[in-house]
Design a protein around this motif. Structure first.
Motif, PDB file in Angstrom:
ATOM      1  N   LEU A 214       0.843  -1.192   0.000  1.00  0.00           N
ATOM      2  CA  LEU A 214       0.000   0.000   0.000  1.00  0.00           C
ATOM      3  C   LEU A 214       0.883   1.249   0.000  1.00  0.00           C
ATOM      4  O   LEU A 214       1.581   1.540   0.968  1.00  0.00           O
ATOM      5  CB  LEU A 214      -0.910  -0.009   1.236  1.00  0.00           C
ATOM      6  N   THR A 215       0.870   1.971  -1.105  1.00  0.00           N
ATOM      7  CA  THR A 215       1.613   3.227  -1.218  1.00  0.00           C
ATOM      8  C   THR A 215       0.662   4.285  -1.752  1.00  0.00           C
ATOM      9  O   THR A 215      -0.470   3.976  -2.164  1.00  0.00           O
ATOM     10  CB  THR A 215       2.789   3.091  -2.206  1.00  0.00           C
ATOM     11  N   LEU A 216       1.130   5.528  -1.802  1.00  0.00           N
ATOM     12  CA  LEU A 216       0.303   6.598  -2.380  1.00  0.00           C
ATOM     13  C   LEU A 216      -0.057   6.291  -3.829  1.00  0.00           C
ATOM     14  O   LEU A 216      -1.123   6.670  -4.306  1.00  0.00           O
ATOM     15  CB  LEU A 216       1.035   7.938  -2.309  1.00  0.00           C
ATOM     16  N   ASP A 217       0.844   5.584  -4.526  1.00  0.00           N
ATOM     17  CA  ASP A 217       0.574   5.250  -5.930  1.00  0.00           C
ATOM     18  C   ASP A 217      -0.421   4.106  -6.078  1.00  0.00           C
ATOM     19  O   ASP A 217      -1.146   4.024  -7.068  1.00  0.00           O
ATOM     20  CB  ASP A 217       1.875   4.871  -6.651  1.00  0.00           C
ATOM     21  N   THR A 218      -0.449   3.184  -5.085  1.00  0.00           N
ATOM     22  CA  THR A 218      -1.309   2.001  -5.242  1.00  0.00           C
ATOM     23  C   THR A 218      -2.617   2.104  -4.454  1.00  0.00           C
ATOM     24  O   THR A 218      -3.484   1.256  -4.593  1.00  0.00           O
ATOM     25  CB  THR A 218      -0.570   0.724  -4.783  1.00  0.00           C
ATOM     26  N   MET A 219      -2.750   3.133  -3.598  1.00  0.00           N
ATOM     27  CA  MET A 219      -3.986   3.240  -2.788  1.00  0.00           C
ATOM     28  C   MET A 219      -5.155   3.703  -3.656  1.00  0.00           C
ATOM     29  O   MET A 219      -4.965   4.124  -4.800  1.00  0.00           O
ATOM     30  CB  MET A 219      -3.772   4.207  -1.622  1.00  0.00           C
ATOM     31  N   ASN A 220      -6.351   3.622  -3.092  1.00  0.00           N
ATOM     32  CA  ASN A 220      -7.565   4.086  -3.778  1.00  0.00           C
ATOM     33  C   ASN A 220      -7.400   5.566  -4.153  1.00  0.00           C
ATOM     34  O   ASN A 220      -7.301   6.425  -3.272  1.00  0.00           O
ATOM     35  CB  ASN A 220      -8.760   3.903  -2.823  1.00  0.00           C
ATOM     36  N   PRO A 221      -7.369   5.901  -5.456  1.00  0.00           N
ATOM     37  CA  PRO A 221      -7.102   7.293  -5.860  1.00  0.00           C
ATOM     38  C   PRO A 221      -8.196   8.261  -5.408  1.00  0.00           C
ATOM     39  O   PRO A 221      -7.936   9.446  -5.210  1.00  0.00           O
ATOM     40  CB  PRO A 221      -7.020   7.216  -7.393  1.00  0.00           C
TER      41      PRO A 221
END
Length: 488
Positions: free
Chosen positions: A13-20
């Protein structure tokens, strides 16, 4: 990747992979201004010297945090429900004990620690239904259409979740007032829905014009599928009370355009201005006759957090749905069941709000005195806020007709606007942050609620105690004059 000297595998879970969608959610009333206010409070406690001795917060409608006292009867019954041993204590009035026994009998195992039905305790829903009938002059209400909720916010988010569907140009659009309460923009961002802004008329006491609704709707139809219209009455952050005629016009518009109506009526007891009166959307809908009352789909919301109760922390509320398709209603019931149930102490409190002490009961006179005193103090503070702010050159404040907020317009000098841009801040955020750092006054910039381009505002609550509110308003006046001189 190393962190604290330890090797970490690539995180799931990163800023790139989290729910946009979550990254698009903003909630101004608990945003950076409030975080800074808390930091300043901490520094004051640690003995750091500031140009002020306390931070006066007027950023959020949290009545008890601002010093409003709980209603005695409500807390007595809640104490009895929480600790039934107290039913043997002669300090409590008999009507409070009777009410506690009645609520406990409706709870699983006679305890407010048990889950309730997902839609809420049946007894409480029946009491809510009777309350609505009394409030609306006999318009019928069915307890099966009542859904108890974790405050009004949870029910509003649930209803929006039901409404949102489609992709691209068929994605659901939801009409919300600007200025708005940020729950709406946040919930729509979370759902990836399309926010359709309609502007309230500041020059006419924040009134709502059907012409503006039509403009917003027609523009939105080019890129989404508008399906719902949200109205907050009395208004937050704008403090206006919509007229009966306005509500009729909105209902007609919703019927013509086939829109689902959502009426946020959590401030229904907070009406102060002479000539203003609260009219529920449901009452007006039914008075308009079957052409509308059998067609328009309506969800209306109420809460224990506002009015004279101010019991925000108990998270009690309800939603009533009208003309909901039975198959959709079954889906709504399924959706709320996933969350098990709303907080049972909040349901118990709601029951007391809709079924308060009656004239022949021992707690009645104390209850009425406390209720009247809270609402009278708010009415006085509403008048005082408008009067004092309008004496400040460069601030214009509409009458606070209802609710518990003012949304004054502020003139910000060009040099201050330029400095704000250099700092990467909205001009009213820069203004509010400077006000906080120099005076210890915490308000929320208008940009967090939406405003017409080229105008600047802040939202403040009228909740601080009268003596604190006087200090607060005097400090705003002093600051605004100084800020204007500095940047002119």
């Amino acid at each position: 990747m190393t962190e604290n000297g330890l090797l970490h595998p690539e995180r799931v879970l990163t800023l790139d992979t989290m729910n946009p969608n979550i990254k698009r959610v903003e909630y101004a009333v608990r945003g950076p201004i409030v975080q800074r206010a808390m930091q300043l409070e901490k520094e004051l406690q640690e003995g750091v010297k500031k140009p002020f001795t306390e931070v006066i917060k007027a950023n959020i409608g949290d009545c008890h945090a601002m010093g409003q006292q709980p209603i005695t009867f409500f807390r007595q019954v809640l104490a009895l429900c929480s600790y039934p041993e107290l039913l043997n204590d002669n300090k409590f009035p008999e009507d409070a004990k009777d009410r506690a026994r009645r609520i406990l009998q409706a709870c699983g195992g006679g305890s407010i620690g048990a889950y309730s039905a997902s839609q809420g305790i049946e007894l409480v829903r029946q009491d809510v239904s009777r309350y609505i009938v009394r409030r609306d002059g006999g318009v019928p209400s069915n307890p099966d259409n009542i859904y108890l909720s974790t405050g009004a916010s949870d029910a509003i988010a649930t209803m929006l979740k039901l409404l949102v569907s489609g992709e691209g140009p068929t994605r659901t659009g939801v009409m919300i007032s600007i200025p708005q309460y940020p729950l709406y923009s946040a919930a729509l961002a979370d759902l990836g829905a399309i926010q359709i802004n309609y502007y309230l008329d500041e020059s006419n006491n924040w009134s709502l014009a059907v012409g503006e609704l039509r403009r917003a709707l027609e523009a939105a139809r080019k890129h989404c599928n508008p399906r719902a219209l949200c109205v907050i009455n009395p208004g937050n952050p704008t403090g206006q009370v919509q007229s009966r005629q306005c509500i009729e016009d909105v209902i007609r518009f919703a019927a013509e355009e086939n829109l689902f109506l959502m009426a946020d009526e959590v401030y229904q007891d907070n009406v102060y201005a002479e000539g203003c009166q609260f009219h529920s959307f449901k009452k007006v809908l039914f008075e308009m006759g079957p052409k509308y009352s059998e067609k328009v789909e309506l969800a209306s919301f109420h809460s224990t957090s506002k009015c004279y109760m101010g019991e925000c922390g108990f998270r009690g509320g309800y939603m009533e749905v009208i003309n909901l398709d039975p198959a959709v209603k079954a889906q709504l019931t399924k959706l709320v069941s996933v969350r098990l149930c709303p907080p049972v102490p909040g349901q118990a409190l709601l029951d007391l709000v809709v079924n308060p002490p009656q004239p022949d009961e021992p707690s009645y006179s104390t209850f009425m005195n406390e209720r009247t005193a809270v609402l009278a103090a708010l009415a006085e503070k509403a008048r005082m806020t408008e009067e004092i702010l309008n004496k400040v050159p460069g601030i214009r404040c509409n009458p606070v007709q209802g609710a518990m907020y003012s949304f004054p317009q502020i003139q910000i000098p060009h040099k201050a606007i330029e400095e704000a841009k250099e700092k990467g801040q909205a001009p009213d955020m820069f203004y509010c942050m400077t006000l906080l750092d120099e005076m210890g006054i915490c308000v929320v910039p208008g940009s967090g609620f939406g405003q017409r381009d080229g105008t600047y505002h802040f939202r403040m609550t009228i909740l601080p105690p009268t003596d604190k509110l006087k200090i607060f308003l005097a400090k705003v006046k002093e600051f605004h004059q100084r800020f204007t001189e500095r940047y002119s």
